[in-house]
Design a protein around this motif. Sequence first.
Motif, mmCIF file in Angstrom:
data_model
loop_
_atom_site.group_PDB
_atom_site.id
_atom_site.type_symbol
_atom_site.label_atom_id
_atom_site.label_comp_id
_atom_site.label_asym_id
_atom_site.label_seq_id
_atom_site.Cartn_x
_atom_site.Cartn_y
_atom_site.Cartn_z
ATOM 1 N N ASN A 81 0.831 -1.261 -0.072
ATOM 2 C CA ASN A 81 0.123 -0.011 -0.132
ATOM 3 C C ASN A 81 1.075 1.315 0.022
ATOM 4 O O ASN A 81 0.374 2.564 -0.210
ATOM 5 C CB ASN A 81 -0.882 -0.180 1.219
ATOM 6 C CG ASN A 81 -2.296 -0.572 0.834
ATOM 7 O OD1 ASN A 81 -2.512 -0.771 -0.218
ATOM 8 N ND2 ASN A 81 -2.904 -1.346 1.750
ATOM 9 N N ARG A 99 4.059 2.255 -8.324
ATOM 10 C CA ARG A 99 3.909 2.757 -7.089
ATOM 11 C C ARG A 99 4.412 3.971 -6.980
ATOM 12 O O ARG A 99 4.571 4.614 -5.843
ATOM 13 C CB ARG A 99 4.131 2.140 -5.660
ATOM 14 C CG ARG A 99 3.048 0.654 -5.942
ATOM 15 C CD ARG A 99 3.206 0.030 -4.479
ATOM 16 N NE ARG A 99 4.190 -0.995 -4.631
ATOM 17 C CZ ARG A 99 4.867 -1.406 -3.645
ATOM 18 N NH1 ARG A 99 4.651 -0.727 -2.324
ATOM 19 N NH2 ARG A 99 5.635 -2.312 -3.700
ATOM 20 N N LYS A 138 -4.475 4.085 0.367
ATOM 21 C CA LYS A 138 -3.009 3.768 0.313
ATOM 22 C C LYS A 138 -2.258 4.775 1.395
ATOM 23 O O LYS A 138 -2.812 5.501 1.998
ATOM 24 C CB LYS A 138 -2.453 4.370 -1.186
ATOM 25 C CG LYS A 138 -3.273 3.805 -2.257
ATOM 26 C CD LYS A 138 -2.938 2.248 -2.442
ATOM 27 C CE LYS A 138 -3.868 1.520 -3.173
ATOM 28 N NZ LYS A 138 -3.671 -0.044 -3.329
ATOM 29 N N ARG A 176 -15.351 -0.710 -1.666
ATOM 30 C CA ARG A 176 -14.142 -0.176 -2.378
ATOM 31 C C ARG A 176 -14.339 0.315 -3.826
ATOM 32 O O ARG A 176 -13.545 0.998 -4.302
ATOM 33 C CB ARG A 176 -12.932 -1.414 -2.327
ATOM 34 C CG ARG A 176 -11.612 -0.866 -2.373
ATOM 35 C CD ARG A 176 -10.720 -1.945 -2.773
ATOM 36 N NE ARG A 176 -10.921 -2.512 -3.922
ATOM 37 C CZ ARG A 176 -9.936 -3.578 -4.494
ATOM 38 N NH1 ARG A 176 -8.859 -3.709 -3.862
ATOM 39 N NH2 ARG A 176 -10.299 -3.970 -5.695
ATOM 40 N N ASP A 177 -15.000 -0.375 -4.529
ATOM 41 C CA ASP A 177 -15.179 -0.319 -5.993
ATOM 42 C C ASP A 177 -16.335 0.676 -6.290
ATOM 43 O O ASP A 177 -16.677 0.757 -7.460
ATOM 44 C CB ASP A 177 -15.515 -1.686 -6.689
ATOM 45 C CG ASP A 177 -14.124 -2.618 -6.533
ATOM 46 O OD1 ASP A 177 -12.983 -1.919 -6.359
ATOM 47 O OD2 ASP A 177 -14.195 -3.896 -6.622
ATOM 48 N N ALA A 227 -5.422 5.391 -7.122
ATOM 49 C CA ALA A 227 -5.737 4.167 -6.166
ATOM 50 C C ALA A 227 -6.461 3.084 -6.837
ATOM 51 O O ALA A 227 -6.267 1.966 -6.409
ATOM 52 C CB ALA A 227 -6.248 4.917 -4.876
ATOM 53 N N ASN A 250 -5.292 -0.556 -7.485
ATOM 54 C CA ASN A 250 -6.295 -1.710 -7.090
ATOM 55 C C ASN A 250 -7.287 -2.592 -7.899
ATOM 56 O O ASN A 250 -7.636 -3.477 -7.825
ATOM 57 C CB ASN A 250 -7.576 -1.157 -6.020
ATOM 58 C CG ASN A 250 -6.978 -0.548 -4.965
ATOM 59 O OD1 ASN A 250 -5.797 -0.810 -4.446
ATOM 60 N ND2 ASN A 250 -7.698 0.262 -4.171
ATOM 61 N N GLN A 251 -6.827 -2.329 -9.445
ATOM 62 C CA GLN A 251 -7.213 -2.799 -10.639
ATOM 63 C C GLN A 251 -8.812 -2.736 -10.351
ATOM 64 O O GLN A 251 -9.683 -3.827 -10.542
ATOM 65 C CB GLN A 251 -6.813 -4.281 -10.746
ATOM 66 C CG GLN A 251 -5.391 -4.215 -11.148
ATOM 67 C CD GLN A 251 -4.623 -5.524 -11.292
ATOM 68 O OE1 GLN A 251 -4.876 -6.238 -10.209
ATOM 69 N NE2 GLN A 251 -4.106 -5.814 -12.359
ATOM 70 N N SER A 252 -9.394 -1.779 -10.052
ATOM 71 C CA SER A 252 -10.977 -1.713 -9.463
ATOM 72 C C SER A 252 -11.524 -0.963 -10.742
ATOM 73 O O SER A 252 -10.908 -0.051 -11.178
ATOM 74 C CB SER A 252 -10.983 -0.699 -8.421
ATOM 75 O OG SER A 252 -12.116 -0.179 -8.135
#
Lengths: 322, 273
Positions: free
Chosen positions: A33, A57, A80, B61-62, B134, B138-140
Amino acid sequence: MTPVRTRYELKLGAATREAFGKALVALGETNANVVVLDADLSKSTYTAEFGKKFPDRFFQCGIAEANMVAIGAGLATAGKIPFVSSFSAFVLNKGFEQLRVTAAFPRVNLKVVGTHSGISIGEDGPSQMSIEDISLACSLAGFVVLCPADEVAMTRLVQAAAAYDGPLFIRAGRAKAPVVYSPDQEFEIGRAIQVSDGSDVTLIATGLMLAESIRAADALEAENISARVVDIHTIKPIDRDIIARAAAETGAIVVAEEHLVDCGLGVRVAQAVAETHPAPIEFVGIQNTYAESGPPDALLDKYGLRAANIVDAAKRALKRKR
Amino acid sequence: MQKTSNPAELAAIARRMRREVIEMIAEAKSGHPGGSLSATEIVVTLFFDVLHHDPANPKWRDRDRFLLSKGHCCPILYAVMAEFEYCPKDQLHTLRKLGSIYQGHPDVRFLPALEASTGSLGEGLSLAIGMGLAARLNQSPSRTYVVLGDGEIQEGQIWEAAMFAAKYELDNVCAVLDYNGIQLDGFVKDIMDLEPIEDKWRAFGWHVIKADGHSIPSLQKAFLEAAAVKDKPSIVIAHTIKGKGVSFMENNPKFHGMAPTREEAALALQELQ
């Protein structure tokens, strides 16, 4: 807590900025993260190492600190653990409003690292020197403010910063820093470290001035003055207990910092002393001015940030002691 | 409240939301009616049709995220969020009062269902970009929508953020410019003209979509187009009228930041029947 390596000759170690860069890479290995943002100074702040290792990142923001800070806040809001980094003078001054509104006030988990603090950056001169960053960072309500003295302190405090949930600032320096601590020294945010004991006066320091204070204590010892040395690595929240104890037990205090004396560690110590055990305090730091270009050592000499200045201040404090 | 894509239903909701805005601000005796009224269709279309969100699980989250960068126009956001029971409708009248969750500018400390505290202009686009990054990490599928004021984009940080989003090809970020042409001190074109606005955003690497900000089909079409764009952030330039829906507020700089009196509010509510 068992300290420390004192009364030895202090050997130069890595600059705290370099230790920061290494600690970030180690964090990156263990915590997916952790993300890092920089504003075109990654080679100087040492975040470039993280960028090489974890390119997905690492976000190069260009020379745009305000945007960098708020993007970091957005990343933190979404879960994050962002470290945003630049020279301290730039990230705090140009990103201040964003630090206030997007990080401090909603209390997001943003880590801000300002390198090249103080005047020991040397030849680049005063536009790049950050001599008011402690004041600015401490004025962000809810921020934790750290100022590690050496590579060991920086390594440990970067780990502690990542584990801490909330907005936090770390002050780092450009110059190689004398190694004060043994590698197994423990650090806890908010708990200062008594580096050595003494009974006549307490030398309270942060950052690079810790090594100078240790040298000053040695010099005072040669004159039969027993000086205690305390490292305030966490400037906010400040360790009031260790300061109150120092004031009560030694009755005289010197505060040394590579920062304007008007608004830095000294005034925070003075507040704690005034509220607990009033005692005379002398202040070693930058006196209401901006410095200039020059070799770091010569600058520290010229602007009065040396062990000798701390020794003089200790004697003044002792004279005022009741 | 159920979501809907029916433009007539959405228009009816927008009218009702405008009434809420007038009532809230009149009760508070201070606030910014003009920009809430110009952004009404934008906020309504997003929440009721476009956004994937779940009031039962606000921190999903998504979810798609909504940021009101022009935070002073929060009454319309509060009214719409209350429709979805993110926050209590029966407290909307406490707007701006001591202890209210409905703060003068959006404040996550009081209303955690908000995505961010906003109010200092120029910051929301950067926050949205952080959330977009983000989501990518997160591959969201999450998309982030951020409403900007037109006066707001006079802030330099907006253009720093614009460059960044294009560089990182953030196609999950969609900005909406509420182009009502009025800011506190007067008309945008007099204070600090933004034109040629579409060229500016295009030059900064964005996909630019022009829309009628009071036409629900126009906005729906714009958001569909934005969602289909790959490797570029999108901005919907929504042409709007400040104070839209209340004759004496329309295009009147006075109602940027002034609450209607009781009499004015009654008149406004009549017009919005």
